[in-house]
Scaffold this active site. Structure first.
Site, PDB file in Angstrom:
ATOM      1  N   GLU A 160     -48.825 -52.793 -53.547  1.00 42.46           N
ATOM      2  CA  GLU A 160     -47.664 -53.449 -52.956  1.00 42.46           C
ATOM      3  C   GLU A 160     -47.703 -54.977 -52.993  1.00 42.46           C
ATOM      4  O   GLU A 160     -46.663 -55.614 -53.108  1.00 42.46           O
ATOM      5  CB  GLU A 160     -47.512 -52.988 -51.488  1.00 42.46           C
TER       6      GLU A 160
ATOM      7  N   SER B 213     -43.370  -2.738  -5.630  1.00 38.31           N
ATOM      8  CA  SER B 213     -44.538  -2.588  -4.756  1.00 38.31           C
ATOM      9  C   SER B 213     -45.555  -3.705  -4.903  1.00 38.31           C
ATOM     10  O   SER B 213     -46.456  -3.832  -4.076  1.00 38.31           O
ATOM     11  CB  SER B 213     -45.218  -1.244  -5.040  1.00 38.31           C
TER      12      SER B 213
END
Length: 837
Positions: A107, A506
């Site tokens: 770059e 229950s």
């Protein structure tokens, strides 16, 4: 006329008139000066106009890029990541030098020499572009890394001359305000690499599953090749272009002296080796857990902070227990599903030619473990020959090899086809009576008696229609160690452990009994199990509750009542104590926020969630201490500062850097006592009896001290098993998402307790058999569990019962019958422990 003035020689006048060159030079100089001044004014005006609305480059010093939130399990392994930009921010000193060199070579090779604009690069790019124009090649740019930082952070991406000027001005200013390393750090953490990856660290993780330090030269060069145009160098769709660009970067690194020629050639000989990391949950079977964590974070911190705030979340998940929880739940749901018939193949396809292609187009849940989709290629009475769905490569293409196997008839015997009326027919008598060529079915590996997988042999499977959930929790802290909300998160994201509100039946009874024990009853107190009719109000019929077996058993102890899950005894207890008191205790335990004061609620008719009920059971086994369920231990912000902890206690003495003989720090127990610890142990002991002698005997096979309670609602629409070991509370629920009967016998004992049993076997396999902890002052007395009286020698129904001080049964009893209950008290009075209630 001045006659004294000197007369110029005519030759000089002629010379001046005859020298046009001097006149031209003067003219050009004047024009040039005018143009220069005009151009300077124009440039100055342009710079002034452009600079007037330039963004403040100093914001870069305070820049906080969106960073993904990461959730880790209790052992540090990654569970999930949440982000719109998948970025992991890393400081420059942790980025390998070779990686930096690769980006400089690709770059901006003069990065450390220029002041923001590379004039040599501009000239070089201009010459290159002249050649490229004549040859039709792509034009190249000359932007420096600093200019790219200016563009990416401060400017838009529009291609305009004015933007390029702004970019150049900002680049110069940035270079003056920041060091080169600071600029590089911003750049390498910001750029987009494709595959939803921002920054080098996230790219390394998402492309190869590696940290930056693990990247090879080939990997580094490919990363440096991507920022220009990630889609143009896609590792699978444009592999050759990607290789060419990577090799170009390696050549630039060689030219700049970053690598040797030998290293370069070796790197260029390597393939890309990209293996994209999955984006979902990273721990198998943790999808429901991860989604609940995500929902909580979203509710607390909002979308922006969740997806870009870089939160570090340490969850409570135990990966081992999570895998075992899912395994136990899936096996239990599959077992139920097989008991209720075969619904037929997934679909039918044409097997002429390459059957792998049409088979691969059928979507399947991604989280079904080792199950595979298959197609029946050939079938006879003894077996079905199958072809397995081809695997996909990372590129998305199918593997060329086709795998197969067979399903022996013994693995098809369970099939009972369901007819049009929804009724099951007889069991299969042969493989070809169930399957035919082209049938698409699920299969799972078969194993021998030793648990070893049999190569090529498979079992016939079908995705269960019934749902369910499992929660495992540390009862002392509320930390959720495992959570499974269904068979498959990919198939249905509805979480039956957290989101489903169902009747516990229950499974709520222990809290009725705990309320009684905390208000004067003992486990040996006797309650009549007999028919009962209760008025419901004007115009409504009498409510006549019944036991599950439609039988009545007469006077029975509280212990026997809960071990056998007697409905009538429970209603009588609730009627005596009053529903407002029970509603208050249910609120204390966190089961309900506001239980309706109706007697039917005593049998679990109110709706709650599996997570809330498991938390309530934790408070029974931990000595009656209040705990809050949590899936998160602590949360840190992007800078590592803790912003939330589940354990909010402060410990100043814990911060010492070294031990200098000081007293060991003591953390105060700040848990609220919601029930007497003696009452908590009594109900725990009674629930241990449920496992030893009652409705939960299937769980005895674990071979460790366990306590628990089954739960079943009317018509078997919901099945529960809630229980615990001394240091682990577990809840299991089974039921259809749209409540409907599951079938006769599909109770908490038949459908849910096997799941609890299988999970506890695995969870406690390497744990010692620890008994339940008895609080100080508890008295253990040998009694007959059926009558509540002290046991005589040789009594086969004798047990050691837990009594609070002063509530133990007398040593001797009078022979006369107990006095009748006072008027208006019904069956219930408050006599001495052991009397008839």
């Amino acid at each position: 006329m001045d006659i004294t003035a000197p007369i110029k020689p005519p030759e000089e006048k002629r010379r001046r008139r005859r020298n046009p060159v001097l006149r031209l030079i003067g003219y050009l100089f004047a024009v040039g000066m005018i143009l220069f001044v005009a151009a300077s004014i124009g440039v100055a005006f342009l710079l002034w106009r452009v600079s007037k609305d330039l963004p403040d480059y100093e914001v870069l010093a305070k820049y906080e890029p969106p960073v993904m939130t990461r959730v880790h399990a209790s052992n540090g392994s990654l569970i999930a990541e949440y982000a719109e930009q998948r970025r992991i921010y890393v400081p420059i000193n942790t980025i390998p030098e070779k990686l930096i060199q690769a980006f400089l070579a690709a770059e901006d090779k003069n990065f450390y020499q220029h002041g923001g604009i590379d004039f040599q690069g501009i000239i070089r790019a201009a010459v290159t572009n002249l050649n490229n124009l004549s040859s039709g090649k792509r034009l190249v740019g000359a932007s420096t890394i600093t200019q790219q930082v200016a563009k990416n952070f401060l400017l838009s991406g529009e291609v305009k001359f004015e933007r390029k000027i702004k970019e150049a001005i900002l680049a110069i200013r940035i270079e003056r305000a920041f060091t080169k390393d600071q600029i590089l750090e911003l750049y390498l953490n910001e750029i987009f690499f494709g595959l939803k990856s921002y920054g080098v660290a996230a790219a390394a993780l998402n492309y190869w599953g590696k940290s930056l330090s693990e990247l090879s030269l080939s990997d580094i060069a490919y990363l440096a090749a991507l920022p220009k145009a990630p889609n143009n160098y896609h590792p699978f769709r444009k592999t050759q272009k990607a290789l060419t660009r990577r090799n170009w970067v390696i050549d630039r690194m060689t030219e700049n002296g970053y690598v040797t020629a030998e290293e370069a050639e070796a790197a260029k000989a390597q393939p890309l080796n990209v293996d994209p990391r999955p984006l979902g949950a990273h721990i198998f079977a943790a999808e429901f857990f991860a989604e609940e964590v995500r929902r909580q974070l979203l509710d607390t911190y909002g979308k922006e902070r969740l997806y870009g705030g870089g939160l570090s979340v340490r969850a409570t998940l135990d990966p081992h227990l999570q895998r075992e929880a899912r395994k136990a739940l899936v096996n239990g749901l599959v077992a139920y599903d097989r008991r209720h018939g075969w619904r037929g193949p997934v679909q039918k396809i044409d097997i002429a030619g390459d059957w792998g292609v049409p088979l691969s187009k059928i979507k399947i849940p991604a989280d079904i473990g080792n199950w595979r989709l298959s197609v029946v290629i050939k079938v006879d009475k003894d077996k079905a020959t199958i072809g397995l769905r081809p695997e996909q490569q990372a590129s998305g293409a199918l593997v060329k090899k086709r795998e197969g196997g067979y399903i022996p008839f013994k693995n098809i015997k369970w099939v009972r086809p369901i007819n049009e009326k929804g009724r099951m027919g007889p069991r299969a008598k042969s493989a070809d009576s169930v399957l035919s060529e082209g049938d698409v079915v699920y299969v799972a590996p078969d194993h021998n008696k030793e648990g070893v997988e049999i190569p090529g042999q498979w079992q016939l499977m079908q995705i269960p229609a019934v749902g369910g959930g499992l929660v495992a929790m540390d009862p002392h802290t509320g930390r959720v160690l495992a959570l499974v909300g269904g068979f498959s998160f990919a198939e249905s994201e509805f979480d039956r452990a957290v989101q489903a509100r169902r009747q516990p039946g229950s499974a709520f009874k222990p809290f009725i009994y705990a309320t009684a024990l905390d208000n004067g009853y003992t486990p040996a107190s006797v309650v009549l199990d007999a028919p009962l009719a209760i008025e419901q109000g004007p115009g409504l019929p009498l409510w006549r509750p019944q036991n599950y077996g439609k039988k009545f058993y007469g006077p029975s102890t509280l212990r026997l009542g809960i071990e056998r899950s007697r409905n009538l005894m429970t209603v009588r207890l609730a009627q005596d104590m009053g529903m407002p008191l029970i509603s208050e205790y249910s609120r204390r335990f966190g089961i309900y926020d506001n239980l309706m004061p109706m007697l039917s609620m005593a049998l679990g008719a109110g709706e709650t969630t599996l997570l809330r009920l498991t938390t309530a059971y934790s408070m029974l086994v931990n000595g009656g201490k209040h705990v809050n369920a949590t899936l998160i231990d602590r949360i840190q912000d992007r800078y590592g500062r803790t912003i939330w902890r589940h354990d909010s206690r402060d410990c100043p003495d814990c911060r010492g850097r070294a031990w200098d003989g000081q007293v060991e720090p003591v953390l105060e127990d700040d848990r609220k006592q919601i029930i007497d610890p003696h009452s908590a142990y009594q109900i725990t002991s009674m629930l241990e009896g449920v496992v030893q002698r009652g409705t939960g005997t299937r769980v005895k096979a674990v071979g460790k001290p366990l306590a628990g309670k089954t739960g079943t609602t009317n018509d078997e629409k919901d099945a529960w098993f809630m229980g615990f070991a001394p240091d682990l509370a577990v809840g299991v629920f089974v039921g259809f998402d749209q409540p409907k009967p599951m079938g006769r016998g599909e109770t908490g004992s038949g459908a849910a307790s096997p799941i609890f049993r299988d999970f506890m076997k695995a969870a406690l396999a390497d744990k010692l058999a620890v008994p339940f902890r008895i609080p100080p002052g508890m008295q253990l007395i040998r009694i007959n569990r059926k009558t509540g009286f002290r046991a005589s020698p040789g009594d086969t129904s004798a047990i050691l019962e837990a009594f609070k001080p002063g509530t133990q049964p007398p040593r001797y009893y009078q022979s006369e019958a107990p006095a009748p209950a006072p008027q208006g008290q019904g069956w219930f009075t408050r006599p001495a422990p052991g009397g008839l209630y």
